[in-house]
Design an enzyme around this catalytic site. Structure first.
Site, PDB file in Angstrom:
ATOM      1  N   SER A  16      -7.117   1.468  -2.774  1.00 49.85           N
ATOM      2  CA  SER A  16      -5.917   0.653  -2.887  1.00 49.85           C
ATOM      3  C   SER A  16      -6.333  -0.731  -3.371  1.00 49.85           C
ATOM      4  CB  SER A  16      -5.244   0.540  -1.519  1.00 49.85           C
ATOM      5  OG  SER A  16      -4.375  -0.567  -1.529  1.00 49.85           O
TER       6      SER A  16
ATOM      7  N   GLU B 277     -16.069 -11.755   2.953  1.00 49.29           N
ATOM      8  CA  GLU B 277     -14.966 -11.352   2.082  1.00 49.29           C
ATOM      9  C   GLU B 277     -14.283 -12.540   1.416  1.00 49.29           C
ATOM     10  OE1 GLU B 277     -11.450 -10.102   4.067  1.00 49.29           O
ATOM     11  OE2 GLU B 277     -10.801  -8.785   2.439  1.00 49.29           O
TER      12      GLU B 277
ATOM     13  N   GLU C 249     -13.430 -13.832  -7.455  1.00 46.22           N
ATOM     14  CA  GLU C 249     -12.492 -14.880  -7.884  1.00 46.22           C
ATOM     15  C   GLU C 249     -11.095 -14.674  -7.334  1.00 46.22           C
ATOM     16  OE1 GLU C 249     -12.227 -15.230 -12.122  1.00 46.22           O
ATOM     17  OE2 GLU C 249     -14.381 -15.668 -12.229  1.00 46.22           O
TER      18      GLU C 249
ATOM     19  N   CYS D 155      -8.481  -2.339   3.547  1.00 44.73           N
ATOM     20  CA  CYS D 155      -8.308  -3.597   4.288  1.00 44.73           C
ATOM     21  C   CYS D 155      -9.511  -3.969   5.140  1.00 44.73           C
ATOM     22  CB  CYS D 155      -7.039  -3.613   5.105  1.00 44.73           C
ATOM     23  SG  CYS D 155      -6.600  -2.040   5.752  1.00 44.73           S
TER      24      CYS D 155
ATOM     25  N   CYS E 239     -10.773  -2.207  14.137  1.00 44.64           N
ATOM     26  CA  CYS E 239     -11.045  -3.630  14.397  1.00 44.64           C
ATOM     27  C   CYS E 239     -11.097  -3.971  15.885  1.00 44.64           C
ATOM     28  CB  CYS E 239     -10.005  -4.495  13.719  1.00 44.64           C
ATOM     29  SG  CYS E 239      -9.939  -4.236  11.946  1.00 44.64           S
TER      30      CYS E 239
ATOM     31  N   LYS F   9     -15.469 -10.512   7.327  1.00 37.88           N
ATOM     32  CA  LYS F   9     -14.466 -11.343   6.654  1.00 37.88           C
ATOM     33  C   LYS F   9     -15.025 -12.706   6.276  1.00 37.88           C
ATOM     34  CE  LYS F   9     -10.493  -8.738   7.734  1.00 37.88           C
ATOM     35  NZ  LYS F   9     -10.522  -7.959   8.974  1.00 37.88           N
TER      36      LYS F   9
ATOM     37  N   GLU G 119       2.123   1.742  -3.394  1.00 41.07           N
ATOM     38  CA  GLU G 119       1.037   2.267  -4.215  1.00 41.07           C
ATOM     39  C   GLU G 119       0.894   3.772  -3.985  1.00 41.07           C
ATOM     40  OE1 GLU G 119      -2.337  -0.147  -3.257  1.00 41.07           O
ATOM     41  OE2 GLU G 119      -3.424   0.464  -5.057  1.00 41.07           O
TER      42      GLU G 119
ATOM     43  N   GLU H 249       0.818  -1.203   0.000  1.00 43.48           N
ATOM     44  CA  GLU H 249       0.000   0.000   0.000  1.00 43.48           C
ATOM     45  C   GLU H 249       0.861   1.266   0.000  1.00 43.48           C
ATOM     46  OE1 GLU H 249      -4.088  -0.775   1.681  1.00 43.48           O
ATOM     47  OE2 GLU H 249      -3.384   0.769   3.047  1.00 43.48           O
TER      48      GLU H 249
END
Ligand code: SF4
Ligand code: SF4
Ligand code: SF4
Ligand code: FES
Lengths: 581, 161
Positions: A319, A361, A366, A299, A509, A358, A281, A278
């Site tokens: 990102s 997620e 794919e 994330c 989180c 998650k 990036e 990241e």
């Protein structure tokens, strides 16, 4: 200041303080059921009633401010009797199948009935039978256990600004549901699980996947491996009687080994890896003009889902880096499998996360199968893991600490602060500074990005470049930040920010929807503190100095944003409709 | 774009929004017009309204389901209302409801496929002494036993009423 008396005790509080909060200051707990410290009072249940001495009117203490000269009585026979009646009325409409309920031993209604010693209910039992909804595969809705406190509706509509849940109908028919009795998976729900973390009863709970994991652990043909997210280590202790924010990393590793996992990894390693990707990036976009600004972190899967549904125009700002546990998942079935000559088809990867989103997620596109297999097989919440440890007979308290598995379990302080709001930004800034200047910043901490303020805005100086950043947590805070960006883009004026971090859950989180129940801001701060302390104590606090990150790049991934990294560690996004029906 | 919803000409949502713009309680007024036009509030119209007014669909459904006036299903030729007030419930209202659901393969709040009956549950019809009570198009039937339902309903099925 207001001067008054509560149960004869003199008290002085700030104007506007509710009688409920005032009473707490003099160590009196008035019972509550609908009120949650995070939320505005809905005054739905009537359990928190009190009286003013001499009067016979009952006031709801959660929503009535203490007034000058009031002489409040919180407990007498009449109030207690009224409370007993309220509890009985609720029980008369409740399924009362506590023994088979997700909240058995952990339910606010059950606790109240126990504390008040309710042994009989003086009203006929008329419980609703409504269909359950586990379509989202992240949370399970059991509307007949709903006591209509209104917390989830407030959480979903205000705190998260999603408006998936609502109250339909009124009176006895009132029920929680997405608009028009569709399934949650057809609604705008972003699966953050905050409704489940706030519900006082078993009406909303996480989608329990422990049976699948037990099955895999007992299957001799499966090679079970596991990873734990940063935020789990500082919260799981609450389920075992530890003080708030206790960091139990070593015990967790030990317990996971005892459960039968053949390898124990740490998501914080992959957080270091996420930082590398990241930050690279960001530097590419900021310093080399390749790609648009601001860059937005990706994330948090609930945030990704929210953006895809509510801000599809922002897709190109995201990102492309996957979330850390996904990165670790793919590495476990490629790099780790190759290094240890294990057939990746037999590897069964379990993520232990503070998070319900998650669970969704791991199947969202794919790209979550980049290893050729499901990169993650199952994602469990902290609450589910706590149950597994208890079931297994492990004496968690007295368990000696253990180490994680080498390479994919080795992390720096930057990786572990990912679990708190601002942590991703701070970790990325530490590395971005290095990537731009070739040296580390003088000071490792970026204090301005820490803390529980809903939107944190600040500037950071890297080699004379001012980097403007914003951090939002709790989805209600996203609108302010993104509207500013949209406006600047539309009007072609200067961008308000270059780099934005968003976490769906309040506090990040550590306050995740899958964490142990009862989170308040005080607890979120304590959990976050546990992570910052580990960061301070770590010898290495920069992701780019993690020798094992360097090793994995050298032996396998080449360099950040390499072709291989892109194939394995990155994903893409697409706009999605709010309603599928 | 199609101009019909279930055989009705479409309401001009944008026009309606414009007409009630800035007025208090505008959502309810607009929903009233939609209900009057179609006889119910079709989901696709609500979805469109949500976009035009920038009001979450969940909010619109909260309003629609809060007021008995609004319907989410096309009306039937006849409306069967089964009372589920406390008295009726205790005296077997639920059995009546189940029986009707089975007879016509219809759920509460829905209309039978042939459009003949709309089945709804109401809170109290104000004649608890006659519990369990049901009502067909304004006509009250009291102390109804499940095995009497056939006789009560057959004139409607045969088109005699
Ligand atoms: S999981 Fe989050 S978005 Fe979904 S219903 Fe619950 S609070 Fe709303
Ligand atoms: S589902 Fe839970 S949080 Fe929501 S209103 Fe019902 S009891 Fe309250
Ligand atoms: S903030 Fe963390 S716990 Fe909450 S939805 Fe996002 S990733 Fe999951
Ligand atoms: S806690 Fe005050 S009304 Fe429920």
């Amino acid at each position: 200041m207001i001067q008054a008396k509560i149960n004869g005790i003199d008290i002085k509080v700030k104007e506007g303080t509710s009688i409920l909060d005032a009473a707490k200051k003099v160590n009196i707990n008035i019972p509550t059921l609908c009120k949650h410290p995070d939320l505005d009072a809905t005054a739905a249940c009537g359990i928190c009633i009190v009286k003013v001495k001499g009067g016979n009117k009952m006031l709801r203490s959660c929503c009535t401010p203490l007034e000058k000269g009031m002489d409040i009585i919180t407990h007498d026979d009449e109030l207690q009797e009224a409370r007993r009646t309220v509890i009985q009325l609720i029980l008369s409409n409740h399924p009362n199948d506590c023994l088979q309920c997700a909240r058995n031993n952990n339910c606010e209604l059950q606790r109240l009935a126990a504390d008040f010693g309710i042994r009989t209910v003086a009203f006929p039992h008329v419980a609703k039978e409504l269909p359950q909804d586990s379509s989202s595969k992240t949370i399970n809705l059991v509307p007949d256990k709903c006591i209509l406190c209104g917390r989830c509706v407030q959480v979903c509509q205000q705190m998260q600004d999603v408006w998936a849940l609502s109250f339909l109908e009124r009176g006895f028919q009132t029920r929680i549901s997405p608009a028009g009795d569709i399934n949650l998976s057809e609604s705008p729900c972003v699966r953050c699980g905050q409704c489940s973390a706030h519900c006082p009863t078993g009406a909303i709970a996480e989608f329990d996947q422990t049976p699948e994991v037990w099955k895999a652990l007992y299957d001799p043909n499966k090679y079970c491996v596991v990873q734990i997210a940063p935020a789990v280590r500082v919260a799981i202790g609450e389920a075992f009687g530890y003080p708030e924010g206790a960091n139990l990393t070593g015990k967790l590793y030990a317990a996971l080994r005892r459960l039968g996992f053949k390898a124990v990894f740490d998501t914080s390693f992959a957080a270091d890896l996420t930082v590398m990707e990241e930050a690279a990036e960001f530097v590419q976009r900021f310093a080399h003009g390749k790609g648009v600004l601001p860059l937005i972190t990706s994330c948090c899967p609930a945030w990704v889902d929210f953006m895809e549904k509510f801000y599809p125009d922002m897709v190109k700002h995201f990102s492309s880096a996957k979330s850390p546990h996904e990165m670790l998942g793919v590495l476990s079935k490629t790099y780790y499998a190759q290094q240890n000559a294990i057939d990746p088809a037999t590897i069964y990867m379990v993520s232990i996360m503070p998070c319900t989103a998650k669970k969704y997620e791991i199947q969202r596109s794919e790209e979550m199968y980049a290893s050729g297999y499901p990169d993650i097989n199952v994602s469990l919440t902290t609450r589910e893991l706590a149950r597994m440890i208890k079931q297994s007979g492990i004496d968690f308290m007295h368990l000696p600490e253990a180490q994680p598995d080498h390479v994919l379990g080795e992390y720096t302080g930057a990786g572990v602060i990912f679990g708190a709001t601002g942590g991703v930004m701070e970790a990325a800034l530490r590395t971005a500074h290095y990537m731009v200047t070739g040296t580390d910043a003088d000071k490792v901490d970026f204090e301005n990005v820490r803390g529980l303020k809903g939107v944190k805005e600040t500037e950071v100086n890297i080699k004379g470049n001012k980097i403007k950043i914003a951090i939002a947590h709790g989805l209600e805070n996203v609108e302010y930040v993104l509207r500013r960006v949209q406006k600047a883009i539309a009007e072609k004026t200067e961008l308000p920010y270059h780099f934005i971090e968003v976490m769906a859950c309040p506090g990040g989180c550590v306050g995740g929807g899958g964490q142990p129940y009862g989170a308040t801001d005080k607890l979120r701060v304590a959990r976050a503190h546990g992570l910052y302390k580990e960061d301070d104590d770590k010898e290495l606090q920069y992701s780019h100095h993690n020798p094992y990150i360097k090793k994995v790049y050298k032996e396998f991934l080449e360099k950040p944003l390499s072709e291989k990294s892109h194939k394995l560690l990155h994903t893409h996004y697409t706009g999605r409709p709010l309603y599928k029906k | 774009m199609d101009t019909q919803v279930n055989g009705n000409t479409k309401v001009d949502i944008k026009g309606l929004a414009e007409k009630w713009k800035g007025k208090r309680g505008n959502l309810i007024m607009i929903l009233h017009e939609i209900q009057n036009h179609y006889g119910y509030v079709p989901r696709e119209v609500s979805l469109q309204l949500s976009e035009v007014l920038d009001v979450p669909l969940a909010r619109i459904y909260e309003v629609i389901t809060f007021y008995n006036f609004f319907k989410l299903e096309p009306p039937g030729k006849h409306t069967i209302s089964v009372c589920m007030g406390t008295a009726c419930y205790l005296k077997g209202g639920a059995k009546l409801l189940d029986e009707i659901k089975n007879m016509f393969a219809v759920e509460e709040g829905q209309t039978t496929k042939d459009g003949l009956f709309h089945l709804q549950v109401v809170r109290c019809l104000g004649c608890c002494g006659l519990a369990p009570v049901m009502m067909i198009d304004g006509k009250i039937f009291g102390k109804v036993k499940p095995d009497e339902l056939m006789n009560i309903l057959s004139p409607y099925v045969k088109g005699e009423v």
